[in-house]
Design a protein around this motif. Structure first.
Motif, PDB file in Angstrom:
ATOM      1  N   GLY A   1      -5.123 -13.050   7.483  1.00 22.71           N
ATOM      2  CA  GLY A   1      -3.980 -13.945   7.344  1.00 22.71           C
ATOM      3  C   GLY A   1      -3.739 -14.433   5.938  1.00 22.71           C
ATOM      4  N   ALA A   2      -4.573 -14.026   4.992  1.00 24.45           N
ATOM      5  CA  ALA A   2      -4.402 -14.436   3.599  1.00 24.45           C
ATOM      6  C   ALA A   2      -3.191 -13.759   2.975  1.00 24.45           C
ATOM      7  N   SER A   3      -2.608 -14.409   1.973  1.00 26.38           N
ATOM      8  CA  SER A   3      -1.609 -13.778   1.125  1.00 26.38           C
ATOM      9  C   SER A   3      -2.347 -12.867   0.150  1.00 26.38           C
ATOM     10  N   VAL A   4      -1.902 -11.623   0.032  1.00 20.13           N
ATOM     11  CA  VAL A   4      -2.617 -10.651  -0.788  1.00 20.13           C
ATOM     12  C   VAL A   4      -1.675 -10.057  -1.829  1.00 20.13           C
ATOM     13  N   THR A   5      -2.117 -10.081  -3.085  1.00 14.14           N
ATOM     14  CA  THR A   5      -1.382  -9.446  -4.172  1.00 14.14           C
ATOM     15  C   THR A   5      -2.152  -8.223  -4.644  1.00 14.14           C
ATOM     16  N   LEU A   6      -1.489  -7.079  -4.632  1.00 13.57           N
ATOM     17  CA  LEU A   6      -2.072  -5.834  -5.118  1.00 13.57           C
ATOM     18  C   LEU A   6      -1.745  -5.722  -6.607  1.00 13.57           C
ATOM     19  N   ALA A   7      -2.755  -5.858  -7.448  1.00 13.16           N
ATOM     20  CA  ALA A   7      -2.566  -5.785  -8.896  1.00 13.16           C
ATOM     21  C   ALA A   7      -2.848  -4.355  -9.335  1.00 13.16           C
ATOM     22  N   VAL A   8      -1.805  -3.630  -9.740  1.00 12.72           N
ATOM     23  CA  VAL A   8      -1.918  -2.174  -9.905  1.00 12.72           C
ATOM     24  C   VAL A   8      -1.194  -1.696 -11.160  1.00 12.72           C
ATOM     25  N   ARG A   9      -1.649  -0.553 -11.689  1.00 12.99           N
ATOM     26  CA  ARG A   9      -0.971   0.069 -12.835  1.00 12.99           C
ATOM     27  C   ARG A   9       0.343   0.714 -12.425  1.00 12.99           C
ATOM     28  N   ASP A  10       0.403   1.228 -11.200  1.00 16.32           N
ATOM     29  CA  ASP A  10       1.581   1.945 -10.712  1.00 16.32           C
ATOM     30  C   ASP A  10       2.249   1.109  -9.617  1.00 16.32           C
ATOM     31  N   PRO A  11       3.241   0.300  -9.968  1.00 15.72           N
ATOM     32  CA  PRO A  11       3.872  -0.569  -8.975  1.00 15.72           C
ATOM     33  C   PRO A  11       4.484   0.182  -7.803  1.00 15.72           C
ATOM     34  N   ALA A  12       5.028   1.374  -8.041  1.00 19.78           N
ATOM     35  CA  ALA A  12       5.630   2.135  -6.942  1.00 19.78           C
ATOM     36  C   ALA A  12       4.575   2.512  -5.913  1.00 19.78           C
ATOM     37  N   ALA A  13       3.410   2.974  -6.386  1.00 17.17           N
ATOM     38  CA  ALA A  13       2.320   3.291  -5.465  1.00 17.17           C
ATOM     39  C   ALA A  13       1.832   2.034  -4.764  1.00 17.17           C
ATOM     40  N   GLY A  14       1.785   0.938  -5.499  1.00 16.11           N
ATOM     41  CA  GLY A  14       1.372  -0.326  -4.894  1.00 16.11           C
ATOM     42  C   GLY A  14       2.315  -0.784  -3.806  1.00 16.11           C
ATOM     43  N   GLU A  15       3.611  -0.608  -4.034  1.00 21.07           N
ATOM     44  CA  GLU A  15       4.602  -0.998  -3.023  1.00 21.07           C
ATOM     45  C   GLU A  15       4.434  -0.178  -1.754  1.00 21.07           C
ATOM     46  N   ARG A  16       4.149   1.107  -1.903  1.00 20.72           N
ATOM     47  CA  ARG A  16       3.945   1.936  -0.712  1.00 20.72           C
ATOM     48  C   ARG A  16       2.748   1.436   0.092  1.00 20.72           C
ATOM     49  N   VAL A  17       1.669   1.111  -0.590  1.00 20.19           N
ATOM     50  CA  VAL A  17       0.476   0.619   0.107  1.00 20.19           C
ATOM     51  C   VAL A  17       0.747  -0.746   0.724  1.00 20.19           C
ATOM     52  N   ALA A  18       1.458  -1.613   0.001  1.00 21.20           N
ATOM     53  CA  ALA A  18       1.774  -2.938   0.536  1.00 21.20           C
ATOM     54  C   ALA A  18       2.562  -2.833   1.838  1.00 21.20           C
ATOM     55  N   LYS A  19       3.532  -1.921   1.874  1.00 18.54           N
ATOM     56  CA  LYS A  19       4.319  -1.733   3.099  1.00 18.54           C
ATOM     57  C   LYS A  19       3.443  -1.200   4.231  1.00 18.54           C
ATOM     58  N   GLU A  20       2.528  -0.296   3.903  1.00 18.21           N
ATOM     59  CA  GLU A  20       1.611   0.227   4.919  1.00 18.21           C
ATOM     60  C   GLU A  20       0.712  -0.884   5.469  1.00 18.21           C
ATOM     61  N   ILE A  21       0.240  -1.754   4.581  1.00 20.30           N
ATOM     62  CA  ILE A  21      -0.624  -2.852   5.026  1.00 20.30           C
ATOM     63  C   ILE A  21       0.146  -3.810   5.924  1.00 20.30           C
ATOM     64  N   THR A  22       1.371  -4.146   5.542  1.00 21.04           N
ATOM     65  CA  THR A  22       2.185  -5.035   6.376  1.00 21.04           C
ATOM     66  C   THR A  22       2.437  -4.410   7.747  1.00 21.04           C
ATOM     67  N   ALA A  23       2.745  -3.114   7.759  1.00 22.04           N
ATOM     68  CA  ALA A  23       2.991  -2.431   9.035  1.00 22.04           C
ATOM     69  C   ALA A  23       1.742  -2.409   9.903  1.00 22.04           C
ATOM     70  N   ALA A  24       0.580  -2.245   9.287  1.00 25.25           N
ATOM     71  CA  ALA A  24      -0.667  -2.138  10.053  1.00 25.25           C
ATOM     72  C   ALA A  24      -1.200  -3.481  10.513  1.00 25.25           C
ATOM     73  N   THR A  25      -0.955  -4.534   9.724  1.00 29.99           N
ATOM     74  CA  THR A  25      -1.567  -5.839  10.018  1.00 29.99           C
ATOM     75  C   THR A  25      -0.586  -6.878  10.527  1.00 29.99           C
ATOM     76  N   GLY A  26       0.693  -6.662  10.285  1.00 29.61           N
ATOM     77  CA  GLY A  26       1.687  -7.668  10.643  1.00 29.61           C
ATOM     78  C   GLY A  26       1.787  -8.785   9.626  1.00 29.61           C
ATOM     79  N   ASN A  27       0.990  -8.721   8.579  1.00 35.50           N
ATOM     80  CA  ASN A  27       1.011  -9.751   7.535  1.00 35.50           C
ATOM     81  C   ASN A  27       2.169  -9.452   6.586  1.00 35.50           C
ATOM     82  N   GLN A  28       3.157 -10.347   6.576  1.00 32.39           N
ATOM     83  CA  GLN A  28       4.335 -10.158   5.736  1.00 32.39           C
ATOM     84  C   GLN A  28       4.110 -10.635   4.308  1.00 32.39           C
ATOM     85  N   ASP A  29       2.968 -11.280   4.067  1.00 28.68           N
ATOM     86  CA  ASP A  29       2.694 -11.907   2.764  1.00 28.68           C
ATOM     87  C   ASP A  29       1.807 -11.004   1.907  1.00 28.68           C
TER      88      ASP A  29
END
Length: 311
Positions: A49-77
């Protein structure tokens, strides 16, 4: 001081370690979270339930992973932010943009055994990325970490630290022939020493830092070492990514680690002190947890970074 033990071990997964932990309202940053251990660590932390920030060199790759995490966990943050640990200006931009408290900082990103390379400042690439970048990030986020009162820093090291202590008079290989494994080992020793000194120096703010060996896992980290076919580690000691992220997630989230800092963990448990290379994935070299060495590294790191502050 007795070693810290937990009910978890070699085969435990990040999801198992995070099960039942509620970190709603807390905020976490995971570096290098666009793939591999970082992505799995971020995913497991998001399940709490924590808010999570992915700090990454490639923001596009990070956005893809962030969307996957939200889809898998239901965490919108779950968010993405650009961070290049080899670029002091990028780190300053990240820390300047951060607002509010920070409860968990997972210093996960890294490079391993790469060909000889130096930053614009003349710093050896592995020491710069694996240690100096994370040092600058943590110190730059100090006020945010201190605001929590019980913040945690997780420093992803490696049994590779047994390859080399910090060579104080030549951290940048200016006088000795470059060796990718010695450079990696030195940087991973620095990761442990950072955890020791951060815990001591920031105790009054309630900040604790621990270091860990995640295990042998095939990820993008092995791009310079032959990867799955290198044969450096026996097959029965290879972990899945889900197992490899478990120790990081334990140190970041588990109530079993409340108030504990300056330690080094393997397979979700604190590992023993060694005075010779262990020949296994366990053991922490005495020089890696030496308080005097930890203080010396802190001063060295401040001095190196001070020269970049005016750029």
């Amino acid at each position: 001081m007795p070693l810290v033990t937990t009910p978890f071990g070699f085969a435990s997964t990040a999801a198992e370690v995070a099960a039942g932990v509620d970190l709603t309202g807390r905020r976490a940053v995971v570096t290098g979270a666009s793939s591999g251990l970082g992505a799995e660590t971020a995913r497991a932390v998001a399940t709490t339930g924590a808010s999570v920030t992915l700090a990454v060199r490639d923001p596009a790759a990070g956005e893809r992973v962030a969307k996957e995490i939200t889809a898998a966990t239901g965490n919108q943050d779950v968010h993405t932010a650009h961070l290049d640990l080899a670029d002091p200006a990028s780190i300053r931009a990240f820390t300047a943009a951060w607002q509010g408290p920070l409860h968990i900082l997972v210093n996960n990103a890294g490079v391993m055994a790469c060909p000889e390379r130096y930053t614009d400042e003349g710093w050896e690439w592995q020491f710069a990325t694996n240690h100096l970048g994370h040092f600058a990030l943590a110190t730059g986020l100090y006020e945010a970490l201190a605001a929590d009162g019980s913040a945690r820093i997780v420093s992803v090291s490696s049994t590779g630290h047994q390859q080399s202590p910090v060579v104080w008079d030549d951290v940048n290989f200016a006088f000795r022939p470059y060796d990718p494994w010695l450079a990696y080992g030195q940087s991973k020793t620095a990761n442990v020493l950072f955890a020791v000194e951060a815990t001591r120096r920031w105790a009054d703010a309630g900040i604790t830092a621990n270091a860990l060996m995640p295990g042998a896992i095939y990820t993008n980290l092995q791009r310079h070492t032959g990867g799955r076919g290198s044969g450096r580690v026996p097959a029965d000691l290879i972990k899945t990514v889900e197992q490899g992220a478990a120790t990081s997630v334990l140190l970041a989230t588990s109530p079993l680690l409340d108030g504990i800092g300056g330690r080094y963990f393997t397979d979700c448990n604190e590992t023993e002190l060694v005075d010779r290379r262990s020949g296994t994935l366990h053991g922490v070299a005495r020089y890696a947890v030496d308080p005097a060495g930890a203080r010396r590294l802190w001063t060295l790191s401040e001095d190196l970074l001070a020269a970049t502050a005016v750029r």
